[in-house]
Structures are given as structure tokens and as C-alpha cells.
Scaffold this motif. Structure first.
Motif, PDB file in Angstrom:
ATOM      1  N   ARG A 210       0.830  -1.205   0.000  1.00 23.58           N
ATOM      2  CA  ARG A 210       0.000   0.000   0.000  1.00 23.58           C
ATOM      3  C   ARG A 210       0.868   1.261   0.000  1.00 23.58           C
ATOM      4  N   VAL A 211       2.007   1.195   0.710  1.00 28.26           N
ATOM      5  CA  VAL A 211       2.917   2.348   0.733  1.00 28.26           C
ATOM      6  C   VAL A 211       3.527   2.575  -0.658  1.00 28.26           C
ATOM      7  N   PHE A 212       3.895   1.474  -1.317  1.00 35.51           N
ATOM      8  CA  PHE A 212       4.409   1.578  -2.691  1.00 35.51           C
ATOM      9  C   PHE A 212       3.371   2.239  -3.604  1.00 35.51           C
ATOM     10  N   LEU A 213       2.117   1.855  -3.388  1.00 35.35           N
ATOM     11  CA  LEU A 213       1.026   2.397  -4.189  1.00 35.35           C
ATOM     12  C   LEU A 213       0.904   3.908  -3.943  1.00 35.35           C
ATOM     13  N   ALA A 214       0.994   4.303  -2.667  1.00 33.33           N
ATOM     14  CA  ALA A 214       0.911   5.727  -2.331  1.00 33.33           C
ATOM     15  C   ALA A 214       2.034   6.505  -3.004  1.00 33.33           C
ATOM     16  N   ARG A 215       3.231   5.894  -3.074  1.00 32.62           N
ATOM     17  CA  ARG A 215       4.357   6.573  -3.714  1.00 32.62           C
ATOM     18  C   ARG A 215       4.078   6.807  -5.197  1.00 32.62           C
ATOM     19  N   ALA A 216       3.392   5.849  -5.828  1.00 29.41           N
ATOM     20  CA  ALA A 216       3.046   6.046  -7.246  1.00 29.41           C
ATOM     21  C   ALA A 216       1.969   7.120  -7.382  1.00 29.41           C
ATOM     22  N   PHE A 217       0.982   7.126  -6.448  1.00 29.95           N
ATOM     23  CA  PHE A 217      -0.108   8.108  -6.542  1.00 29.95           C
ATOM     24  C   PHE A 217       0.409   9.539  -6.430  1.00 29.95           C
ATOM     25  N   VAL A 218       1.432   9.733  -5.575  1.00 22.87           N
ATOM     26  CA  VAL A 218       1.909  11.092  -5.338  1.00 22.87           C
ATOM     27  C   VAL A 218       2.597  11.650  -6.580  1.00 22.87           C
ATOM     28  N   GLN A 219       2.919  10.786  -7.530  1.00 29.13           N
ATOM     29  CA  GLN A 219       3.462  11.261  -8.807  1.00 29.13           C
ATOM     30  C   GLN A 219       2.398  11.976  -9.636  1.00 29.13           C
ATOM     31  N   GLN A 220       1.114  11.824  -9.247  1.00 26.32           N
ATOM     32  CA  GLN A 220      -0.012  12.457  -9.945  1.00 26.32           C
ATOM     33  C   GLN A 220       0.011  12.124 -11.421  1.00 26.32           C
ATOM     34  N   ALA A 221       0.167  10.851 -11.708  1.00 29.32           N
ATOM     35  CA  ALA A 221       0.215  10.412 -13.095  1.00 29.32           C
ATOM     36  C   ALA A 221      -1.194  10.059 -13.561  1.00 29.32           C
ATOM     37  N   SER A 222      -1.335   9.843 -14.848  1.00 26.25           N
ATOM     38  CA  SER A 222      -2.621   9.377 -15.356  1.00 26.25           C
ATOM     39  C   SER A 222      -2.533   7.918 -15.788  1.00 26.25           C
ATOM     40  N   VAL A 223      -1.322   7.404 -15.844  1.00 27.89           N
ATOM     41  CA  VAL A 223      -1.111   5.999 -16.183  1.00 27.89           C
ATOM     42  C   VAL A 223      -0.299   5.356 -15.074  1.00 27.89           C
ATOM     43  N   TYR A 224      -0.732   4.177 -14.616  1.00 27.65           N
ATOM     44  CA  TYR A 224      -0.013   3.470 -13.570  1.00 27.65           C
ATOM     45  C   TYR A 224       0.367   2.088 -14.049  1.00 27.65           C
ATOM     46  N   LEU A 225       1.640   1.731 -13.844  1.00 30.93           N
ATOM     47  CA  LEU A 225       2.124   0.392 -14.167  1.00 30.93           C
ATOM     48  C   LEU A 225       2.516  -0.283 -12.864  1.00 30.93           C
ATOM     49  N   LEU A 226       1.946  -1.445 -12.585  1.00 32.83           N
ATOM     50  CA  LEU A 226       2.201  -2.141 -11.330  1.00 32.83           C
ATOM     51  C   LEU A 226       2.771  -3.524 -11.605  1.00 32.83           C
ATOM     52  N   ASP A 227       3.854  -3.865 -10.897  1.00 31.00           N
ATOM     53  CA  ASP A 227       4.482  -5.165 -11.097  1.00 31.00           C
ATOM     54  C   ASP A 227       4.085  -6.096  -9.952  1.00 31.00           C
ATOM     55  N   GLU A 228       3.179  -6.994 -10.229  1.00 29.52           N
ATOM     56  CA  GLU A 228       2.680  -7.962  -9.256  1.00 29.52           C
ATOM     57  C   GLU A 228       2.305  -7.338  -7.913  1.00 29.52           C
ATOM     58  N   PRO A 229       1.342  -6.426  -7.918  1.00 32.89           N
ATOM     59  CA  PRO A 229       0.999  -5.759  -6.655  1.00 32.89           C
ATOM     60  C   PRO A 229       0.331  -6.691  -5.649  1.00 32.89           C
ATOM     61  N   PHE A 230      -0.144  -7.853  -6.080  1.00 31.58           N
ATOM     62  CA  PHE A 230      -0.847  -8.738  -5.146  1.00 31.58           C
ATOM     63  C   PHE A 230       0.036  -9.868  -4.639  1.00 31.58           C
ATOM     64  N   ALA A 231       1.321  -9.875  -5.016  1.00 35.36           N
ATOM     65  CA  ALA A 231       2.206 -10.956  -4.562  1.00 35.36           C
ATOM     66  C   ALA A 231       2.465 -10.810  -3.062  1.00 35.36           C
ATOM     67  N   GLY A 232       2.160 -11.858  -2.313  1.00 35.06           N
ATOM     68  CA  GLY A 232       2.414 -11.861  -0.873  1.00 35.06           C
ATOM     69  C   GLY A 232       1.564 -10.886  -0.098  1.00 35.06           C
ATOM     70  N   VAL A 233       0.373 -10.606  -0.595  1.00 41.60           N
ATOM     71  CA  VAL A 233      -0.501  -9.629   0.032  1.00 41.60           C
ATOM     72  C   VAL A 233      -1.747 -10.352   0.536  1.00 41.60           C
ATOM     73  N   ASP A 234      -2.255  -9.964   1.719  1.00 43.34           N
ATOM     74  CA  ASP A 234      -3.429 -10.649   2.260  1.00 43.34           C
ATOM     75  C   ASP A 234      -4.688 -10.275   1.475  1.00 43.34           C
ATOM     76  N   ALA A 235      -5.717 -11.108   1.615  1.00 40.35           N
ATOM     77  CA  ALA A 235      -6.933 -10.945   0.805  1.00 40.35           C
ATOM     78  C   ALA A 235      -7.597  -9.589   1.033  1.00 40.35           C
ATOM     79  N   LYS A 236      -7.564  -9.130   2.277  1.00 44.42           N
ATOM     80  CA  LYS A 236      -8.223  -7.865   2.589  1.00 44.42           C
ATOM     81  C   LYS A 236      -7.535  -6.708   1.860  1.00 44.42           C
ATOM     82  N   THR A 237      -6.193  -6.725   1.881  1.00 40.20           N
ATOM     83  CA  THR A 237      -5.449  -5.670   1.197  1.00 40.20           C
ATOM     84  C   THR A 237      -5.676  -5.739  -0.306  1.00 40.20           C
ATOM     85  N   GLU A 238      -5.698  -6.969  -0.835  1.00 45.68           N
ATOM     86  CA  GLU A 238      -5.913  -7.122  -2.274  1.00 45.68           C
ATOM     87  C   GLU A 238      -7.249  -6.479  -2.665  1.00 45.68           C
ATOM     88  N   GLN A 239      -8.272  -6.751  -1.864  1.00 45.87           N
ATOM     89  CA  GLN A 239      -9.589  -6.186  -2.120  1.00 45.87           C
ATOM     90  C   GLN A 239      -9.529  -4.658  -2.093  1.00 45.87           C
TER      91      GLN A 239
END
Lengths: 295, 256
Positions: B147-176
Motif C-alpha cells: 500500500r505504501v508503494f502504491l501511495a508513492r506512485a499516486f503522489v506522482q499524480q500520473a494518469s497511467v499506472y504500471l504495477l508489477d505484481e501488486p498482489f504478490a504476498g498480500v493478504d486478501a483484505k489488502t488485495e480487495q
């Protein structure tokens, strides 16, 4: 002791050593966090060849060997960088792994440096000014002159200014180079700057610590500082402080006790600090860490 | 359908190994797309090639990030690397890490100021991590790190986001939670593309899929591209997982 500190030479040596300890200790944080201890060791060992070669060059050009840091440090930088670049090109072009490449390069440069040193010591007619050149193996703080101190001051100031102004960029490059590249930062250029800082952190201390043990001056303060803080800025300051304290105490002890090589004495102080930090740190220490597991 | 990013005959090699071969594909604007394929299929490499992080042997990447901008830079893309790509023992706080997303806007001698910090806190709030802002990053769980990695991407204020396996090793609640945030971003017109592994969730999460195994196998809307035949061609074998996921073809389509 106060009497001794008022002695001009001793004061010069203690101030110079403290500056060296602070610079190497601070810059060592980057080497520690980028896992470059081995790289640092290769640069410091390899620099012997440059030191001896530039000394011989000064003898060849002027008829008298010059042991001033203004001559020897450029030599150390040249050899250290040459060893790094050669390692890189060898590992890129052959199937040799990086650590093997580094090991080979260390052996070649350090071995050649030792051979050249022995040749200069034995040459006849004797090369003037060669006495004390072998102090670069284990360091001799008492050899420091006031012109050397100026060299040390300029390198320390240069690195302090660079780190202060480029703090954010150096931080992101050290933490996550890939992401920095994604942000469009020119990472290759910053890589070069970080390598330059690493080289400065090493060559600045060769005179007092020696090429053999210099890597300890670079890595030990950072390793100890990391145990006490979770902030990069604080780690930097603690490492610089510990480096300065250990280097100054070691240099002082070895310059009042004749025949004690400075490098090993400083390293003894550094070792004590690292052991104490690893054992006693409240959050990461072995002793308290166990206690936390039990409770 | 508007295109946000397109690649044309893209080829990337690492030494003697080919990572991507002649890949021509498009990432649609305002959609959530998945890049799917076996290990070593060049999924991460495709993201890195788009971002200009790896040298391409041939082919090109075209960015159409925003029509108003004359020049499109890869730095206008929010990037979330694999969680394992960094040392989580690094001595920085959560807020420091998120602030790095603003470094692209800062000059080399500048440090993030009040404005950057406010923006970073805002993004931490978005991923419900604002209470952790002064924690050392090593103290976070896998899901919190993501989630912190995601916040770092959001603060770039981009319109396109590329994510490399954001759900790897993440619990179901966070994935949701992450998928809901990404869906909100999509509703706001942003483009999201991620490398994804779990074939069972493809149909519920993604509008568009890119099937990759060094070469492009298929690319298009999930409903008609995520098929048994294409998966078999991508993975080479018919596994239970593939069969299971193809059964879901009969389920009603995802959020349309």
C-alpha cells in the motif's frame, strides 16, 4: 594529556584524523546500504599500486620522491578507479561472477603494488624520500604534515557539500535505483557521483589507516550507527561522529606511543564500537532482541 | 477505444537471452489491464521497456499519456515495482518513501517541502496508511508495504499506472482494498496496467488482458481474449488452474 594535545604535531594529527573519520564514516553509510563493502576493500587495496607508482613518478620527474598527499591521493584515486573499471569490463565480457572479478583485481593490483614498493625500497642508488612509504600498508598518523591536512580538509569539505546539496537524489539512488530511473532521473550520472564519493571516503584515510584496513574505517561506523537509528540522516551523523571519535583516539594513542601502527589501533576502537552496538542496541541488539523474544 | 501506450515490434534481450520478441500491443486508456504469462515470459520486462528502464534491441514504445502535452515522458507514469526489489531494512520512514514519488518534480538540490509532504500524506490517507507515516518501513507487513508503494506512485499524480505484481504476498483484505482503489482511479479516467499471476481473479478484476510468453500470444478485451485456447498457448500446458479459470467464462462478466 592536555600537554600533549597542545603539542603542534599531535594536535594536527588528531584534527586531521577526526576529519578523516567523519568523512569516511559518513560516506561509508552509502557503501554499507548499497552493499559495497567488498568493492570498498578492492578500491583501498588497489590504491597501493597508485600510491607507489605516483611516488616513483615524482622521483622520476623531479629527482626526489614526494610523499605529499597532493601527489599520492591522485595516484590512489587513479588506481582505485582503474581496478573498478577493469572489474566491470571483465565481468561484463567473461562469465566471471562479480565477486570473483573483484577478488582477482584486488590480488593483481595489491600484489603489483607490493612488488613495486619492495623494488623502490631496495633500489640502488636509494630513492630519496622512500623511507616511510611502506607506512601506507598499516597507516601512520604521525606522518601527517600541514599540507596533508589541507588536502584532507578540502576532500572533507567537498564531500560534505555534495552530500548536503544532493541529499534527496543520493537517497533515492541508494534505496531504489530502478524507481529513480522510472522517474526519469539520470541514474547513470548519479551512479558516477556515488562511486566518486566512495573513492573519496577511502583515499582520504589511507595515510592514517593504511590500505589493508581502510575498509573498516568505511564500513564499521555505518554498521554501528545502523543499530541505533531508523533514519538515514541520523545514521549519517552517528556514523560520522563514531568515525571521528575512533580515528582521533586511535591516531592520538599511536602518535604518543612510538612504534604503534595507527591503522590497527583505530580498527580496535572501531571493533569495540561495532560489538557494543550489535549487542546493546535497544531495538536491534542481540541481548535485548533475545529478551523481546522471551517476553 | 483510445490507446494510452502502444509498443511496436518491441524486442529486448539480456545478453544472449531474449526477454521479449517482436511484441506489438496496445494498452487502452481508462481501463484496467493485466499482463499475464508464465515465469520468465518477459512481463516485468515489458513494463520496464515502457518506462525506458531497459535498453530495447529494436522496436519502439509510444506514449499517448495526455493529449494536451506536446511531449510525453516515461516519468509521467506512476510505477509500482515488485515489493522484493528494495531493501525493507533501509533506514527511512513510510513518509520518506512516499515522498520519493515527488522527486521527479524536484530539482537535484531541492528537498521535499511542505507542499510535497501534504501531498504524500494525502496519498497515504488514500491507502489508509496515514497512521503509519513515521514508522520505519521494515516494521510493515507485506500488504502494508504494498500500500505504501502504491501511495508513492499516486503522489506522482500520473494518469497511467504500471504495477508489477501488486498482489504478490498480500493478504486478501489488502488485495480487495487495492483493487477498489484502482477501480476508483479508473472511474476518474486513469489507465492501470499490472503484471498479474492469479488466473482465478482475471475476469473479475480486468477489462483487458495481454497474454505474453516472450512473444505476444493475444491481447484484447477480457471477455473474448481470456479463453482456454489462448491460455493453453501462453502456458504451453493445460493445468487445473487453467481449466478452473476457463469455467468462469460462464459466470456473468465483470464490472461493465
Amino acid at each position: 594529556m592536555i600537554e600533549l594535545l597542545s603539542d603542534y604535531t599531535v594536535r594536527l594529527v588528531v584534527i586531521g584524523s577526526a576529519l578523516i573519520g567523519a568523512t569516511s564514516g559518513g560516506l561509508g553509510c552509502y557503501a554499507y546500504l548499497r552493499r559495497q563493502s567488498l568493492v570498498g576493500d578492492v578500491i583501498s587495496h588497489s590504491s597501493l599500486l597508485g600510491i607507489v607508482a605516483f611516488f616513483w613518478l615524482s622521483h622520476f620527474l623531479t629527482g626526489e620522491g614526494n610523499k605529499s598527499l597532493w601527489v599520492l591521493i591522485p595516484g590512489a584515486i587513479t588506481a582505485g578507479l582503474a581496478a573498478m573499471l577493469l572489474t566491470r569490463s571483465v565481468t561484463n565480457r567473461t562469465k566471471l561472477k562479480e565477486d570473483a572479478g573483484l577478488g582477482v583485481m584486488l590480488a593483481i593490483f595489491f600484489g603489483t603494488g607490493l612488488m613495486l614498493l619492495r623494488w623502490i625500497q631496495r633500489s640502488s642508488p636509494p630513492i630519496s624520500g622512500q623511507a616511510g612509504l611502506d607506512d601506507y600498508l598499516f597507516g601512520m598518523a604521525a606522518a601527517m604534515t600541514s599540507s596533508d591536512l589541507w588536502m584532507i580538509c578540502s576532500l572533507a569539505l567537498l564531500s560534505a557539500i555534495t552530500v548536503l546539496f544532493c541529499w534527496s537524489r543520493l537517497k533515492i539512488l541508494t534505496f531504489d535505483e530502478e524507481y529513480a530511473a522510472g522517474l526519469g532521473l539520470p541514474t547513470a550520472r548519479w551512479e558516477v557521483l556515488l562511486l566518486a564519493l566512495l573513492v573519496i571516503g577511502i583515499v582520504i584515510g589511507l595515510q592514517i589507516v593504511g590500505v589493508v584496513l581502510m575498509v573498516a574505517m568505511l564500513i564499521a561506523p555505518a554498521s554501528a550507527a545502523r543499530q541505533w537509528t531508523h533514519s538515514l540522516g541520523a545514521m549519517f551523523c552517528i556514523a560520522a561522529g563514531l568515525g571521528a571519535t575512533c580515528a582521533a583516539s586511535g591516531a592520538f594513542l599511536s602518535s604518543v606511543q612510538k612504534g604503534l601502527p595507527t591503522g590497527p589501533v583505530i580498527v580496535m576502537f572501531l571493533t569495540a564500537v561495532v560489538i557494543a552496538s550489535v549487542l546493546l542496541s535497544p531495538s536491534r541488539g542481540i541481548l535485548f532482541g533475545r529478551q523481546r523474544l522471551v517476553s | 477505444m483510445q490507446t494510452a501506450i502502444s509498443t511496436s515490434q518491441l524486442t529486448v534481450t539480456y545478453g544472449a537471452n531474449t526477454a521479449l520478441w517482436n511484441v506489438s500491443t496496445e494498452i487502452p486508456q481508462g481501463k484496467i489491464s493485466a499482463i499475464i504469462g508464465p515465469n520468465g515470459a518477459g512481463k516485468s520486462t515489458l513494463l520496464k521497456a515502457i518506462l525506458g528502464m531497459v535498453p530495447t534491441l529494436s522496436g519502439s514504445v509510444d506514449l499517448h499519456l495526455s493529449p494536451s502535452q506536446a511531449v510525453n515522458h516515461a516519468s509521467d507514469i506512476g510505477y509500482v515495482p515488485q515489493r522484493s526489489s528494495v531493501d525493507w531494512d533501509f533506514p527511512i520512514t513510510v513518509l520518506d518513501l512516499v515522498l520519493m514519488g515527488t522527486y521527479g518534480r524536484l530539482r537535484w538540490f531541492q528537498r521535499p517541502g511542505k507542499r510535497e509532504k501534504e501531498a504524500a500524506m494525502e496519498c497515504l490517507k488514500q491507502v489508509e496508511m496515514e497512521d503509519f507515516c513515521h514508522r520505519q518501513i521494515g516494521q510493515l507487513s507485506g500488504g502494508q508495504q504494498q500500500r505504501v508503494f502504491l501511495a508513492r506512485a499516486f503522489v506522482q499524480q500520473a494518469s497511467v499506472y504500471l504495477l508489477d505484481e501488486p498482489f504478490a504476498g498480500v493478504d486478501a483484505k489488502t488485495e480487495q482494498m487495492i483493487i477498489e482503489i484502482l477501480q476508483q482511479l479508473r472511474e476518474a479516467g486513469n489507465t492501470i496496467t499490472m503484471v498479474h499471476h492469479d488466473l482465478t481473479t482475471v475476469q473479475s478484476y480486468f477489462d483487458h488482458v495481454i497474454l505474453l510468453n516472450k512473444q505476444l500470444v493475444a491481447s484484447g478485451p477480457t471477455s473474448d481474449t481470456f479463453t482456454q485456447e489462448n491460455l493453453q498457448e501462453t502456458y504451453g500446458i493445460e493445468s487445473d488452474l487453467l481449466r478452473q479459470s476457463s469455467k468462469r467464462d460462464e459466470l456473468p462478466g465483470p464490472q461493465e
